[in-house]
Design a protein around this motif. Structure first.
Motif, PDB file in Angstrom:
ATOM      1  N   UNK A 125       0.824  -1.209   0.000  1.00 10.44           N
ATOM      2  CA  UNK A 125       0.000   0.000   0.000  1.00 10.44           C
ATOM      3  C   UNK A 125       0.859   1.261   0.000  1.00 10.44           C
ATOM      4  N   UNK A 126       1.886   1.273   0.861  1.00  7.47           N
ATOM      5  CA  UNK A 126       2.748   2.449   0.930  1.00  7.47           C
ATOM      6  C   UNK A 126       3.540   2.621  -0.366  1.00  7.47           C
ATOM      7  N   UNK A 127       3.981   1.506  -0.949  1.00  7.42           N
ATOM      8  CA  UNK A 127       4.698   1.570  -2.221  1.00  7.42           C
ATOM      9  C   UNK A 127       3.825   2.166  -3.313  1.00  7.42           C
ATOM     10  N   UNK A 128       2.548   1.747  -3.338  1.00  9.71           N
ATOM     11  CA  UNK A 128       1.620   2.257  -4.346  1.00  9.71           C
ATOM     12  C   UNK A 128       1.361   3.744  -4.166  1.00  9.71           C
ATOM     13  N   UNK A 129       1.210   4.187  -2.929  1.00 11.81           N
ATOM     14  CA  UNK A 129       0.947   5.605  -2.677  1.00 11.81           C
ATOM     15  C   UNK A 129       2.157   6.475  -3.018  1.00 11.81           C
ATOM     16  N   UNK A 130       3.355   5.946  -2.806  1.00  9.77           N
ATOM     17  CA  UNK A 130       4.576   6.717  -3.063  1.00  9.77           C
ATOM     18  C   UNK A 130       5.025   6.633  -4.519  1.00  9.77           C
ATOM     19  N   UNK A 131       4.491   5.663  -5.257  1.00  5.80           N
ATOM     20  CA  UNK A 131       4.905   5.493  -6.637  1.00  5.80           C
ATOM     21  C   UNK A 131       6.309   4.930  -6.760  1.00  5.80           C
ATOM     22  N   UNK A 132       6.720   4.107  -5.790  1.00  3.51           N
ATOM     23  CA  UNK A 132       8.057   3.512  -5.816  1.00  3.51           C
ATOM     24  C   UNK A 132       8.047   2.219  -6.625  1.00  3.51           C
ATOM     25  N   UNK A 133       9.203   1.789  -7.118  1.00  4.00           N
ATOM     26  CA  UNK A 133       9.271   0.495  -7.819  1.00  4.00           C
ATOM     27  C   UNK A 133       8.841  -0.640  -6.901  1.00  4.00           C
ATOM     28  N   UNK A 134       8.247  -1.671  -7.490  1.00  2.80           N
ATOM     29  CA  UNK A 134       7.757  -2.801  -6.713  1.00  2.80           C
ATOM     30  C   UNK A 134       8.910  -3.461  -5.957  1.00  2.80           C
ATOM     31  N   UNK A 135       8.753  -3.651  -4.660  1.00  4.89           N
ATOM     32  CA  UNK A 135       9.760  -4.303  -3.828  1.00  4.89           C
ATOM     33  C   UNK A 135      10.833  -3.380  -3.290  1.00  4.89           C
ATOM     34  N   UNK A 136      10.852  -2.114  -3.733  1.00  2.52           N
ATOM     35  CA  UNK A 136      11.928  -1.213  -3.309  1.00  2.52           C
ATOM     36  C   UNK A 136      11.800  -0.854  -1.830  1.00  2.52           C
ATOM     37  N   UNK A 137      10.574  -0.653  -1.364  1.00  5.38           N
ATOM     38  CA  UNK A 137      10.385  -0.319   0.046  1.00  5.38           C
ATOM     39  C   UNK A 137      10.829  -1.464   0.939  1.00  5.38           C
TER      40      UNK A 137
END
Length: 312
Positions: A125-137
């Motif tokens: 969810x946080x990755x999607x909201x931040x627009x980060x690459x998948x798995x980066x967080x």
């Protein structure tokens, strides 16, 4: 960018004004490096040499024109004998040890994970909201890669943290001026530990337990909360906390709202289960096919009658 000829007091005032007007982490880091270097009378070339960076890189840092990594921040902090938190706050911080700077990546990852878990938000969810690459967080929290300041600032803003709290170490005794960022992390970690039975006693778990029953919200209330979460400057975590709603629930409402499945119910209307609605739509389609079939048959019969009459 800065006053060309000014005393350190004037420069400090300039930096404080900068922080109050909402300067970015990159701008605050640039101002701090410039101010601290001028306070101790260290030439730019000397600082660049001691930090192991090029003079051009230092020039770009002080002009806030470069998005530095954590490792570069640590090099500058070591050369200036300044704690990383001091670059982003006005408190009195002790000089950093070599162990603290070497473990800063790991510490940042742990603080991010603690803040995220305390707010009951998944990595996806946080990755999607931040627009980060998948798995980066997940990599940031586990292996602590060499993250840039702009990315860390986005994470801190989405989690509702002050930026300097990402670098706070709860093992270091904070001064009176710096207790704010330490309290942020202490509170977050204590809340996170309360969610793991192995780390706490039964009394602590009961004290931190959430109420089992939450009030049901109408479609109108859900839509109002979703629309508020889309407001510029607002985040899902902040809106959820203001309305005492689980952030995961707000994420789900946002998806339903985007898909057009979260509609406001008018007064006097009754809700129909989705299964009944699907059955009704199927029945309507079947009746339409029957009517179309009968209409075709009637048309054919009329044509035959007309031809027979014309022959007579």
């Amino acid at each position: 960018m800065y006053p060309s000829s000014a005393s350190f007091t004037q420069l400090t005032t300039y930096f404080i004004d900068m922080a109050y007007r909402g300067a970015s982490a990159r701008e605050r880091f640039a101002a701090s490096v410039f101010l601290i270097r001028n306070q101790i009378g260290l030439p730019a070339a000397t600082l660049a040499t001691e930090a192991g960076i090029s003079p051009n890189t230092l020039y770009l840092i002080e002009k806030s024109q470069i998005n530095v990594h954590i490792d570069t921040l640590c090099k500058v902090a070591k050369a200036l004998r300044t704690d990383p938190c001091a670059f982003f706050s006005n408190g009195n911080h002790p000089a950093p040890t070599a162990a603290r700077l070497n473990n800063l990546r790991r510490l940042v990852g742990e603080n991010i994970r603690a803040a995220r878990q305390s707010r009951n938000v998944s990595q996806a969810q946080l990755t999607r909201e931040l627009g980060l690459p998948l798995g980066y967080l997940g990599r940031i929290e586990r292996t602590a890669p060499n993250v840039r300041l702009d990315t860390l600032e986005k994470i801190a803003r989405e989690l509702g943290l002050r930026f300097e709290a990402l670098f706070a170490d709860t093992n270091v005794s904070p001064s009176h001026d710096t207790q704010g960022e330490h309290q942020d992390i202490i509170r977050i970690r204590s809340t996170t530990n309360a969610r793991h039975p192995a780390r706490n006693s039964t009394e602590n778990k009961q004290a931190n337990a959430r109420p089992e029953h939450r009030r049901r919200r109408s479609s109108k209330e859900k839509i109002a909360i979703v629309r508020e979460s889309f407001t510029p400057g607002k985040t899902v975590l902040v809106v959820a906390r203001n309305h005492d709603v689980n952030p995961n629930q707000v994420f789900r409402w946002r998806k339903l709202y985007r898909d057009g499945l979260l509609a406001e119910q008018q007064s006097g209307e009754q809700l129909v289960p989705a299964s009944e609605l699907a059955n009704a739509l199927n029945e309507i389609d079947r009746l339409k096919q029957l009517l179309e079939g009968k209409s075709t048959a009637q048309t054919g019969e009329t044509a035959v009658v007309k031809r027979s009459r014309s022959k007579k």
